[in-house]
Design a protein around this motif. Structure first.
Motif, PDB file in Angstrom:
ATOM      1  N   ARG A  38      52.339  42.348 -26.796  1.00 29.58           N
ATOM      2  CA  ARG A  38      51.980  41.155 -26.038  1.00 29.58           C
ATOM      3  C   ARG A  38      51.798  39.973 -26.966  1.00 29.58           C
ATOM      4  NH1 ARG A  38      47.953  40.572 -28.957  1.00 29.58           N
ATOM      5  NH2 ARG A  38      45.973  41.652 -28.716  1.00 29.58           N
ATOM      6  N   ALA A  40      49.372  36.766 -26.935  1.00 29.47           N
ATOM      7  CA  ALA A  40      48.124  36.513 -26.212  1.00 29.47           C
ATOM      8  C   ALA A  40      47.436  35.231 -26.669  1.00 29.47           C
ATOM      9  CB  ALA A  40      47.192  37.712 -26.409  1.00 29.47           C
ATOM     10  N   PRO A  41      48.078  34.103 -26.429  1.00 26.64           N
ATOM     11  CA  PRO A  41      47.495  32.849 -26.917  1.00 26.64           C
ATOM     12  C   PRO A  41      46.409  32.300 -25.991  1.00 26.64           C
ATOM     13  CG  PRO A  41      49.526  32.386 -25.771  1.00 26.64           C
ATOM     14  CD  PRO A  41      49.350  33.878 -25.723  1.00 26.64           C
ATOM     15  N   SER A  42      45.576  31.455 -26.550  1.00 33.29           N
ATOM     16  CA  SER A  42      44.691  30.635 -25.712  1.00 33.29           C
ATOM     17  C   SER A  42      45.557  29.517 -25.141  1.00 33.29           C
ATOM     18  CB  SER A  42      43.583  30.023 -26.563  1.00 33.29           C
ATOM     19  OG  SER A  42      42.770  31.047 -27.060  1.00 33.29           O
ATOM     20  N   GLU A  74      44.742  33.978 -22.845  1.00 36.77           N
ATOM     21  CA  GLU A  74      43.359  34.302 -23.193  1.00 36.77           C
ATOM     22  C   GLU A  74      42.497  33.046 -23.074  1.00 36.77           C
ATOM     23  OE1 GLU A  74      43.186  36.902 -26.653  1.00 36.77           O
ATOM     24  OE2 GLU A  74      44.009  38.396 -25.268  1.00 36.77           O
ATOM     25  N   TYR A 234      36.078  37.594 -26.702  1.00 36.84           N
ATOM     26  CA  TYR A 234      37.419  38.005 -27.116  1.00 36.84           C
ATOM     27  C   TYR A 234      37.490  39.508 -27.379  1.00 36.84           C
ATOM     28  CZ  TYR A 234      41.257  39.192 -30.105  1.00 36.84           C
ATOM     29  OH  TYR A 234      42.345  39.839 -30.638  1.00 36.84           O
ATOM     30  N   ILE A 251      50.110  43.208 -32.294  1.00 35.75           N
ATOM     31  CA  ILE A 251      50.653  42.487 -33.449  1.00 35.75           C
ATOM     32  C   ILE A 251      50.005  41.104 -33.416  1.00 35.75           C
ATOM     33  CG2 ILE A 251      52.768  41.624 -34.535  1.00 35.75           C
ATOM     34  CD1 ILE A 251      54.277  43.803 -32.842  1.00 35.75           C
ATOM     35  N   ARG A 252      49.310  40.735 -34.458  1.00 32.84           N
ATOM     36  CA  ARG A 252      48.588  39.460 -34.424  1.00 32.84           C
ATOM     37  C   ARG A 252      48.300  38.996 -35.840  1.00 32.84           C
ATOM     38  NH1 ARG A 252      42.832  42.134 -32.240  1.00 32.84           N
ATOM     39  NH2 ARG A 252      42.515  43.378 -34.112  1.00 32.84           N
ATOM     40  N   GLU A 255      43.824  37.065 -39.392  1.00 33.51           N
ATOM     41  CA  GLU A 255      42.449  36.561 -39.290  1.00 33.51           C
ATOM     42  C   GLU A 255      41.597  37.510 -38.442  1.00 33.51           C
ATOM     43  OE1 GLU A 255      45.106  35.159 -37.956  1.00 33.51           O
ATOM     44  OE2 GLU A 255      44.719  34.274 -35.988  1.00 33.51           O
ATOM     45  N   TRP A 256      42.257  38.430 -37.747  1.00 37.71           N
ATOM     46  CA  TRP A 256      41.522  39.379 -36.897  1.00 37.71           C
ATOM     47  C   TRP A 256      41.216  40.687 -37.601  1.00 37.71           C
ATOM     48  CZ3 TRP A 256      39.248  37.288 -33.041  1.00 37.71           C
ATOM     49  CH2 TRP A 256      39.818  36.175 -32.411  1.00 37.71           C
TER      50      TRP A 256
HETATM   51  N1  GLU Z   1      43.752  34.862 -28.214  1.00 39.51           N
HETATM   52  C1  GLU Z   1      43.806  35.356 -29.554  1.00 39.51           C
HETATM   53  C2  GLU Z   1      44.290  34.235 -30.439  1.00 39.51           C
HETATM   54  O1  GLU Z   1      44.817  33.272 -29.906  1.00 39.51           O
HETATM   55  C3  GLU Z   1      44.768  36.519 -29.601  1.00 39.51           C
HETATM   56  C4  GLU Z   1      44.583  37.424 -30.748  1.00 39.51           C
HETATM   57  C5  GLU Z   1      45.336  38.716 -30.453  1.00 39.51           C
HETATM   58  O2  GLU Z   1      46.563  38.680 -30.420  1.00 39.51           O
HETATM   59  O3  GLU Z   1      44.681  39.735 -30.243  1.00 39.51           O
HETATM   60  O4  GLU Z   1      44.134  34.271 -31.625  1.00 39.51           O
END
Ligand code: GLU
Length: 554
Positions: A38, A40-42, A74, A234, A251-252, A255-256
């Motif tokens: 996915r 998953a942007p804000s 998101e 989040y 996949i992101r 920073e996470w």
């Molecule tokens: N909404 C998060 C962001 O924009 C998504 C991070 C993710 O892909 O889990 O950084």
């Protein structure tokens, strides 16, 4: 008071039977090994290069395995929201041909059986799981005010201890259900925290598909899972959504990565199987021999609008993205020129762990190569599309002379080694403007090279027009006549001849053809001169030379 009663007290209108959702969103019926990813942007309205890169990889990994790539919005942090923010993101993705199998299609529409795909529409789902956790004794309400939290933070800082709500600092964790009941009936506001079962002294190992095995201390923070506005944080939304949407690969951006201990713990406490993780390093840029992160402020190519404005064909951008996504792609592509991106299989192991290097020159090179293999009609269409948006005058000219322009773009094309001179559509005009009379007006800047003397130039042109120019000549005859013209004027017929005996000649046939080229176009670098003359046609060739001679005689 039992945990069940507590859960009913805190979330009276929520049904905690999560089995409903587990059944509603079953395991996906996909072929073995299919990858579900996915983006998953804000809803911030735009995509930057880093997230475009991530979404490109997400889609590629899903496509390669006949899996699913979906778009989830998101928006739980409503402060970050922008009006029509989803539309902007969808447009950016579409512009790069990164289409989705499922998820948001516009601000309000979506497709797919695992929705809603916008987090703010999933309130009931999150709350059901929160209630379930409270019943299980794995979540509790926290009544600490922001001021109290800040005070704790300062104390922790002074004591040089870890910041956060954990251990003895997790005050509300120790409240009895009766104490909670009293606070609730007194109307004290609260949020819900996860009751972490972890200990900071334990070590855990998480495997990342890009970075390898990573060791962390176990999470012991009682993180907030439900905020006072009833929306999840989040971390919690990530666990619920990626479980229920049956994501196999997260996949992101890296920073996470520091949140991984929280995430794996949440998945396990909720009884979910954790997805596989692939954390991507930021895209890097080399400057003065040093590497730094690609910067929105300093690097125009960090904005996705850059590619559109420059008119770099999307397939070329994608080839470039693949080059920086997988270190083995370039070599593969060199060896498999006739194949396309779809034939190459993305490999997580071949992603640079330290950050792919972005090199605009290389991108332009890939684009130049790509454009050189397009058909003339495709170059015409691409240039026209670009011009309609960025250069109306040129667009009008291109439309007025559609056939002529296509013929122009066809010079030295569709052959084994096509001419490579256009690295993007926006630069085409600067390379061939002189072929359009509307643009070839009042030209004064002529790029003459070896022969600069006015009289000599006029003399060459004069003789050429009067004796050697025959519009109907084929290429060989045309060139032989240039040789004869050279000879008559004291220039060598062959460059080789001249080099062997330079004192015997004024120059060579190349110098003569340069004069013909520059006097006709003003430029010293052009596509094949014979082809240009042929395309301009007898009348315009003569007119251009005569006008030039006239101007050059004053
Ligand atoms: N909404 C998060 C962001 O924009 C998504 C991070 C993710 O892909 O889990 O950084």
């Amino acid at each position: 008071m039992t945990n069940k009663e507590l859960a009913d007290l805190l979330l009276p209108n929520v049904d905690s039977d999560v089995s409903y959702y587990e059944e509603k969103y079953p395991e996906r019926d996909l072929p073995e090994g299919a990858v579900v990813t996915r983006f998953a942007p804000s809803p911030t309205g735009f995509v930057h290069m880093g997230s475009l890169f991530a979404s490109f990889i997400e889609k590629k990994a899903a496509n390669d395995s006949n899996g699913v790539f979906y778009l989830r919005i998101e928006d739980t942090d409503q402060k970050r929201e922008v009006e029509n923010g989803v539309t902007g993101i969808i447009n950016d993705l579409n512009n790069f041909d990164i289409t989705i199998d499922e998820g948001m299609l516009s601000e309000t529409e979506e497709k797919g059986a695992y929705g809603p795909y916008t987090q703010s529409k999933r309130r009931d789902i999150y709350q059901a799981y929160v209630k379930h956790l409270i019943e299980e004794g794995l979540a509790y309400p926290c009544f600490c005010s922001p001021e109290e939290i800040e005070e704790t933070r300062q104390i922790q800082e002074k004591r040089k201890q870890r910041i956060g709500y954990y251990g003895r600092y997790a005050k509300c964790r120790r409240l009895t259900n009766e104490e909670i009941k009293e606070k609730v009936s007194n109307g004290e506001p609260y949020i819900i925290r996860f009751k972490s079962p972890g200990s900071f002294d334990n070590k855990i190992k998480v495997h990342d598909l890009v970075k390898g095995d990573i060791e962390f201390p176990e999470n012991d923070l009682d993180i907030v899972i439900l905020k006072s506005d009833g929306l999840p944080t989040y971390h919690f939304a990530h666990a619920i959504d990626d479980h229920l949407m049956r994501t196999t690969h997260v996949i992101r951006g890296d920073e996470w990565i520091s949140s991984l201990p929280i995430h794996v713990q949440l998945f396990s406490s909720l009884g979910f199987k954790a997805p596989k993780y692939a954390h991507l390093s930021p895209i890097m840029k080399e400057e003065d021999g040093k590497k730094r992160k690609l910067s929105k402020r300093k690097d125009p190519e960090a904005a996705v609008s850059f590619y559109h404005e420059k008119g770099i064909p999307v397939p070329a951008v994608k080839l470039y993205l693949m080059t920086i996504a997988n270190t083995n792609f370039e070599q593969w592509y060199d060896a498999n020129k006739e194949k396309g991106l779809d034939d190459f299989k993305f490999d997580f192991k071949k992603v640079s762990g330290s950050g792919s290097l972005f090199d605009v020159d290389k991108l332009y090179n890939i684009s130049k190569n790509y454009i050189s293999y397009l058909k003339a009609s495709e170059v015409y269409e691409g240039t026209l599309k670009w011009a309609k948006e960025y250069d109306e005058e040129f667009a009008t000219i291109l439309e007025r002379h559609a056939d002529y322009a296509a013929k122009l773009f066809n010079i030295e094309r569709e052959q084994k080694k096509p001419r490579k001179d256009y690295s993007c559509f926006s630069m085409i005009k600067s390379q061939i403007w002189y072929m359009f009379d509307e643009l070839y007006q009042n030209v004064t800047d002529y790029d003459f090279k070896t022969i600069q003397d006015k009289d000599e130039i006029n003399h060459i042109l004069d003789l050429y027009l009067n004796k050697y120019y025959h519009a109907e000549d084929d290429k060989e005859t045309w060139f032989n006549r240039l040789k004869d013209l050279s000879e008559e004027l004291g220039y060598a017929k062959e460059v080789k001849q001249y080099k062997e005996n330079p004192d015997a000649y004024k120059g060579h046939v190349g110098d003569i053809s340069m004069v013909l080229r520059v006097a006709l176009t003003s430029r010293s670098m052009t596509p094949d001169l014979y082809e240009l003359m042929h395309l301009l046609g007898e009348e315009r060739v003569k007119e251009r030379y005569l006008t030039f001679i006239k101007g050059n005689s004053d």
